[in-house]
Design an enzyme around this catalytic site. Structure first.
Site, PDB file in Angstrom:
ATOM      1  N   GLN A 242       0.843  -1.196   0.000  1.00 44.79           N
ATOM      2  CA  GLN A 242       0.000   0.000   0.000  1.00 44.79           C
ATOM      3  C   GLN A 242       0.881   1.249   0.000  1.00 44.79           C
ATOM      4  O   GLN A 242       1.898   1.289   0.680  1.00 44.79           O
ATOM      5  CB  GLN A 242      -0.908  -0.007   1.239  1.00 44.79           C
ATOM      6  CG  GLN A 242      -1.833  -1.213   1.316  1.00 44.79           C
ATOM      7  CD  GLN A 242      -3.018  -1.138   0.359  1.00 44.79           C
ATOM      8  OE1 GLN A 242      -3.279  -0.091  -0.237  1.00 44.79           O
ATOM      9  NE2 GLN A 242      -3.713  -2.245   0.189  1.00 44.79           N
ATOM     10  N   CYS A 366      -9.697  -0.063  -4.368  1.00 44.62           N
ATOM     11  CA  CYS A 366      -9.103   1.264  -4.616  1.00 44.62           C
ATOM     12  C   CYS A 366      -9.743   1.911  -5.842  1.00 44.62           C
ATOM     13  O   CYS A 366      -9.234   2.904  -6.341  1.00 44.62           O
ATOM     14  CB  CYS A 366      -7.586   1.162  -4.767  1.00 44.62           C
ATOM     15  SG  CYS A 366      -7.096   0.069  -6.097  1.00 44.62           S
TER      16      CYS A 366
END
Ligand SMILES: C[S@@+](CC[C@H](N)C(=O)[O-])C[C@H]1O[C@@H](n2cnc3c(N)ncnc32)[C@H](O)[C@@H]1O
Length: 413
Positions: A242, A366
């Site tokens: 991430q 996302c």
């Protein structure tokens, strides 16, 4: 020449931006046509230049700001507009958050077919700047440029200082640039990737024309560790991690807070960011991931944590689901977690999940558009929305992270 004649000849039109759409473009209308305006803010009155027309839709760039939106600010980064990295610096932070919440609602309604989107929170980033702990810099050896692709092109925008990089990565970029100026970077390098660990930065570069595979790395990056919420993860610059570590403890908590039962399945598990917390909660866990380096890191981190209740399968998720169909149908896991790439889950993955129907699903995404597309299918297959939360993991860009919990509706027969 009159102003209006000149405008027409140069493809210039005057518009007011109504809102920002998923994907980050401003929405406006002119003469019955929908106009998408890049780098605009809701409420801007603009003269825009139409650059491309597709049916009734036109794509435009700002030619002149006639009246700025009340949320418009001066983008602090000198590369903004040319660099393809950030597309939200023209809006103040509160309005970036409003736009992202609206994007999620819009996708869930329009693409997901969810009429009454429940209220949800969008947690702001603790750091609006200097938050990125993973980056990829493009390299143009001929022009001696290192930075990001310019928006909509493969030209490299030469960036000396990037306003969203974590300080460790800014130092890495500065040092690579010094090497570039001394002619010390490999000429065949295509890009450089870097990720921050607890005690250092892992860097790799891919080569332009490798004999083996385009984009392959020509050196093995160092392996590093990163501690998040008390767990230690092994990783390097080649595997997914991430980009914003600041909100990861909250993201993990949001995904797993009410996860419970005997068996959990995690699809697209990467280096195991969510796998280790899952393994602490369930008797047994299976993770599926196609990147062999990520699998190796997940296994190594599980080993270092002393967790032996988890197996990681190195396989494409769709293929793994198909080959485990019978087992999954005869004994569905209590909890399914999936965190696919931006493209979302393939149709056959959603079909595979609906073949065994776990009681609870957590979908970490996302991209609100592909999330909404996949939720529509899961809801049609018998699931209902339990909760939604969102996190601003990517300030100064239109990207946003969403965590959705689904429960299997009780069967009527
Ligand atoms: C968004 S990342 C999530 C990883 C992990 N949950 C994390 O937060 O670090 C998606 C992961 O899916 C993997 N992936 C992408 N497509 C895949 C596929 N078809 N089958 C298996 N894994 C895949 C990528 O390698 C990447 O590690």
């Amino acid at each position: 020449m009159e102003n209006s004649e000149r405008d027409l000849a140069e493809n210039l039109v005057e518009v007011v931006v109504e809102r920002v759409l998923p994907g980050g473009l401003g929405l406006a209308h002119f003469d019955g046509r929908t106009i998408f305006v890049s780098l605009s803010a809701p409420g801007d009155r603009l003269r825009v230049k139409i650059e491309r027309v597709k049916g009734n839709v036109a794509f435009a760039a700002i030619n002149e700001i006639l009246e700025p939106s009340s949320v418009r600010i001066e983008p602090p980064c000198p590369y903004f507009g040319r660099c393809g990295g950030c597309d939200f610096q023209q809006m103040n932070y509160a309005s970036q958050l409003d736009a992202k919440a609206e994007m999620i609602r819009d996708c869930l309604r329009r693409i997901g077919g969810i009429e009454n989107v429940p209220e949800f929170s969008l947690t702001p980033a603790p750091n609006e700047w200097h938050y990125r702990s993973r980056a990829q810099w493009q390299y143009d050896a001929v022009q001696r440029r290192l930075g990001y692709f310019e928006s909509g092109s493969r030209n490299v925008c030469d960036v000396a200082e990037c306003a969203v990089l974590a300080p460790e990565l800014q130092s890495t970029l500065t040092s690579l640039r010094e090497q570039m100026e001394q002619g010390a970077l490999p000429d065949d390098a295509r890009d450089f990737r870097a990720v921050v660990g607890d005690t250092g930065v892992s860097i790799s570069n891919s080569v332009r024309n490798p004999t083996v595979r385009e984009g392959a790395s020509n050196q093995t990056p160092v392996d590093i560790s990163r501690t998040i919420a008390g767990e230690t993860y092994r990783l390097n610059a080649e595997s997914f991690f991430q980009t914003n570590a600041d909100l990861l403890p909250q993201l993990i908590e949001a995904a797993l807070h009410d996860a419970q039962g005997e068996r959990a399945l995690e699809l697209y598990c990467g280096v195991g960011l969510l796998t280790i917390p899952l393994a602490r909660k369930f008797t047994s866990v299976v993770g599926v991931e196609s990147d062999s380096a990520a699998v190796k890191f997940a296994q190594s981190s599980l080993g270092l944590a002393g967790l032996s209740n988890t197996k990681i399968a190195r396989e494409d998720v769709g293929t793994w689901l198909a080959s485990n169909e019978q087992n999954l149908r005869s004994g569905a896991p209590d909890f399914l977690l999936l965190d696919p790439p931006r493209t979302g889950a393939e149709s056959r993955v959603i079909a595979g999940i609906l073949g065994f129907k776990p009681k609870r699903i957590c979908y970490v995404s996302c991209d609100p558009a592909t999330l909404a597309r996949d939720l529509k299918k899961l809801i049609a297959g018998g699931y209902s929305l339990d909760s939604i939360v969102a996190f601003d993991m990517f300030p100064q860009t239109h990207h946003v992270e969403t965590v959705v919990h689904l429960v299997l509706a009780p069967s009527v027969d």
